[in-house]
Design an enzyme around this catalytic site. Sequence first.
Site, PDB file in Angstrom:
ATOM      1  N   CYS A   2       0.844  -1.184   0.000  1.00  0.00           N
ATOM      2  CA  CYS A   2       0.000   0.000   0.000  1.00  0.00           C
ATOM      3  C   CYS A   2       0.885   1.242   0.000  1.00  0.00           C
ATOM      4  CB  CYS A   2      -0.944   0.084   1.182  1.00  0.00           C
ATOM      5  SG  CYS A   2      -2.094  -1.266   1.288  1.00  0.00           S
ATOM      6  N   ARG A  27       3.973  -0.341  -4.857  1.00  0.00           N
ATOM      7  CA  ARG A  27       3.690  -0.864  -3.516  1.00  0.00           C
ATOM      8  C   ARG A  27       2.371  -1.639  -3.440  1.00  0.00           C
ATOM      9  NH1 ARG A  27       6.917   1.504   0.362  1.00  0.00           N
ATOM     10  NH2 ARG A  27       5.443   0.799   1.930  1.00  0.00           N
ATOM     11  N   TRP A  74      -2.802  -2.763  -1.717  1.00  0.00           N
ATOM     12  CA  TRP A  74      -2.562  -4.200  -1.884  1.00  0.00           C
ATOM     13  C   TRP A  74      -3.416  -4.849  -0.800  1.00  0.00           C
ATOM     14  CZ3 TRP A  74      -0.921  -8.434   0.887  1.00  0.00           C
ATOM     15  CH2 TRP A  74      -0.532  -9.547   0.142  1.00  0.00           C
ATOM     16  N   ASN A 100      -2.069   1.996   5.745  1.00  0.00           N
ATOM     17  CA  ASN A 100      -1.202   0.931   5.221  1.00  0.00           C
ATOM     18  C   ASN A 100      -0.852   0.033   6.403  1.00  0.00           C
ATOM     19  OD1 ASN A 100       0.896  -0.629   4.207  1.00  0.00           O
ATOM     20  ND2 ASN A 100       2.385   1.034   4.277  1.00  0.00           N
ATOM     21  N   GLY A 101      -1.079  -1.271   6.261  1.00  0.00           N
ATOM     22  CA  GLY A 101      -0.731  -2.173   7.359  1.00  0.00           C
ATOM     23  C   GLY A 101      -1.948  -2.948   7.823  1.00  0.00           C
ATOM     24  N   GLU A 481      16.974 -18.189  -7.679  1.00  0.00           N
ATOM     25  CA  GLU A 481      16.641 -16.822  -8.068  1.00  0.00           C
ATOM     26  C   GLU A 481      16.100 -16.777  -9.504  1.00  0.00           C
ATOM     27  OE1 GLU A 481      16.025 -14.263  -6.634  1.00  0.00           O
ATOM     28  OE2 GLU A 481      16.211 -12.654  -8.087  1.00  0.00           O
ATOM     29  N   LYS A 485      12.342 -15.543 -10.543  1.00  0.00           N
ATOM     30  CA  LYS A 485      12.076 -14.475 -11.516  1.00  0.00           C
ATOM     31  C   LYS A 485      11.057 -14.945 -12.549  1.00  0.00           C
ATOM     32  CE  LYS A 485      13.239 -11.760  -9.807  1.00  0.00           C
ATOM     33  NZ  LYS A 485      13.983 -11.481  -8.623  1.00  0.00           N
ATOM     34  N   GLU A 488       7.467 -15.448 -11.016  1.00  0.00           N
ATOM     35  CA  GLU A 488       6.733 -14.272 -10.540  1.00  0.00           C
ATOM     36  C   GLU A 488       6.284 -13.335 -11.654  1.00  0.00           C
ATOM     37  OE1 GLU A 488       8.623 -11.585  -7.712  1.00  0.00           O
ATOM     38  OE2 GLU A 488      10.542 -11.794  -8.697  1.00  0.00           O
ATOM     39  N   HIS A 504      16.534 -38.050  -6.669  1.00  0.00           N
ATOM     40  CA  HIS A 504      15.724 -38.429  -5.510  1.00  0.00           C
ATOM     41  C   HIS A 504      14.265 -37.971  -5.659  1.00  0.00           C
ATOM     42  CE1 HIS A 504      19.365 -39.746  -3.519  1.00  0.00           C
ATOM     43  NE2 HIS A 504      19.923 -38.650  -3.982  1.00  0.00           N
ATOM     44  N   LYS A 603       5.649  -4.733  -4.124  1.00  0.00           N
ATOM     45  CA  LYS A 603       7.106  -4.621  -4.004  1.00  0.00           C
ATOM     46  C   LYS A 603       7.573  -4.841  -2.572  1.00  0.00           C
ATOM     47  CE  LYS A 603      11.246  -3.463  -5.514  1.00  0.00           C
ATOM     48  NZ  LYS A 603      11.947  -4.510  -6.257  1.00  0.00           N
TER      49      LYS A 603
HETATM   50  C1  AGP Z   1      11.664 -10.443  -5.664  1.00  0.00           C
HETATM   51  O1  AGP Z   1      11.613 -10.369  -7.018  1.00  0.00           O
HETATM   52  C2  AGP Z   1      10.485 -10.236  -4.896  1.00  0.00           C
HETATM   53  N1  AGP Z   1       9.427  -9.606  -5.473  1.00  0.00           N
HETATM   54  C3  AGP Z   1      10.481 -10.575  -3.434  1.00  0.00           C
HETATM   55  O2  AGP Z   1      10.810 -11.919  -3.333  1.00  0.00           O
HETATM   56  C4  AGP Z   1      11.389  -9.747  -2.511  1.00  0.00           C
HETATM   57  O3  AGP Z   1      12.723 -10.029  -2.774  1.00  0.00           O
HETATM   58  C5  AGP Z   1      11.027 -10.058  -1.058  1.00  0.00           C
HETATM   59  O4  AGP Z   1       9.710  -9.660  -0.819  1.00  0.00           O
HETATM   60  C6  AGP Z   1      11.968  -9.405  -0.061  1.00  0.00           C
HETATM   61  O5  AGP Z   1      11.928  -8.016  -0.130  1.00  0.00           O
HETATM   62  P1  AGP Z   1      12.964  -7.129   0.635  1.00  0.00           P
HETATM   63  O6  AGP Z   1      14.305  -7.376   0.059  1.00  0.00           O
HETATM   64  O7  AGP Z   1      12.509  -5.720   0.427  1.00  0.00           O
HETATM   65  O8  AGP Z   1      12.915  -7.535   2.080  1.00  0.00           O
END
Ligand code: AGP
Length: 608
Positions: A2, A27, A74, A100-101, A481, A485, A488, A504, A603
């Site tokens: 948010c 956000r 969000w 927000n929260g 990683e 990517k 997501e 396994h 984000k």
């Molecule tokens: C990565 O592409 C993400 N969208 C997500 O995994 C992110 O890295 C995670 O939420 C951690 O965020 P931060 O580094 O701000 O703590």
Amino acid sequence: MCGIVGYAGRRPGKPIILDGLRRLEYRGYDSAGIVLVEDDGLESVRAVGNLDALFATCGQSTSEATVGLGHTRWATHGRPSDENAHPHDDCTGRVSIVLNGIVENYKELRAQLTERGHTLTSETDAEVVAHLIEERIGGGLTTAVRETVGLLDGHYALCAVSADEPEIVVGTRDQAPLIVGVGDDEMFFASAIPAFMAHTRTVIFLEDGDVVTLRAEGAEFCDVGGAPLVREETVVQWDDDAAEKGGYETFMLKEIHEQPAALRDTLAGRLLEDGTVDLSEVGIGDEMLRRVRRVFIVACGTSYNAGLIVSYAIEQLARVPVQIDVASEFRYREPVFGPDTLVIGITQSGETADTLAAMKLAREAGSPVLALCNVMGSQATRDADYVLFTRAGLEIGVAATKTHTSQVAALLLLALRLAWARGAQSEAELKRLGHELRAVPELVQQLLERDTAVNAIAQRYHDERFFLYLGRGMGFAVCLEGALKLKEISYIPTEAYAAGEMKHGPIALLDKESPVVVVADDSPIFPKLVSNIEEVRARGADVIAVATDGNEVIGELSRDVLWVPRCDHHLAPILTVVPLQLLAYHIATIKGLNVDQPRNLAKTVTVE
Ligand code: AGP
């Protein structure tokens, strides 16, 4: 999660608030809304969807109002809908709030409000705040917010306006971000600096429990009891261009291409010309590094992956045992640590709720806590004993890219310094690695120039329904990683596995339809990986390898190869992840997806 924007000034607030929301859209983008304090009362507009929907609903109308609030959401409580979008009004329509929260005790508060005759129209936890303020508004908006805060459990930042005090906005925070921007005869509230960066770089960071009243002339701070407080102003250095796409189609692509600069800035002044590392700015001396018996890394998502990558380097170079856990698990598993455990919390935003909670737990147990963070003034930097900043600049794309490689580079600096302090490697070897690390930004630059080859592979494979990623050691962490990517931003299911584990179980997934991405840089474990690749080929699956220039073995074993320049294998993850970022990017864009705003994501994850 948010984004909040508040404005109190002399100019019409609407375009300023909408522009601020646009800059905070990363956000959250489920719904959005705005409220303006007009001469004849409050005027609100809300819309489901991203900001385009709000702009379409209210974009044309003009307003002279000089005070107002905006919110981009969000969803936590209540699905995205017009009713659940912020701002929320009280029963009289004279008070409006954005939040927000999470208000954890909202059900109880809601039941009490309903009993007292209030009509609540949304499913959100936030709406109760507007009604609680309404009940206390007799003493003025600031007093009403102060008294309401005393009733709320949770972690939140909120701002309120009242038609009866048209010149002010009141805001407060508890474990969620809210900052004040100090302009010239105008003041701002925002969840993050980019919202007002076009107007001012003078910022005041709030402490938990601060209640702030903004009017055009300035800000007044008090605590929840009403006692006045003094808060310092800080001037931030971020460039306003960071919030623009600068000719790129998306923020993600721009940020991928900003990696050489982000790496150079992160290493600058820390990795010296003679190849040694100076981290004196962090305040952890060699004496303390020698006392460390164990390192514990906590983080989420991409930051976790950066931590996992470098956990190998810390153990191999500094010979210190490293444990790593995702923060959401760590905080509930009763971890064992003490004063000789260095806990590293990695969070680019400095706001991730689980990582903050894990860091707090570690501090309570007496462990020294180091935050690795990209955002000045963020919560993580205030909660930690030591802070090491990545200097990647503002990252807006929801998929982290330049902050990831900068985290890996910064953690490698720490690994080198730790090894130096403990005499775990010869000085000559550490200087050699230092010199190699200095060359990495340039190697990333060269790698980005090979993007056409990545795009060609994306064209070939974008219709596949599943991708398996295999690697060993640091290469396995890079696979995590790369797979994150792709899933997501393209919504294609992926699985990342340590290649030796494939037999396994996951080998059952292999068929001719499922490409296997193998991170196969020239590390000492490469020969073992070759056997794993043979096993994949024997099942008819296509291998897309990420490999070091000139590796003929890989050239023969793989259908496609994404070549990366040669460098020491401890540093290679900064290179090998780049083609995987680009592969995910191209596959998602070929599929026509919005890579900057993938579905369901935000984000910063400021809720548990
Ligand atoms: C990565 O592409 C993400 N969208 C997500 O995994 C992110 O890295 C995670 O939420 C951690 O965020 P931060 O580094 O701000 O703590």
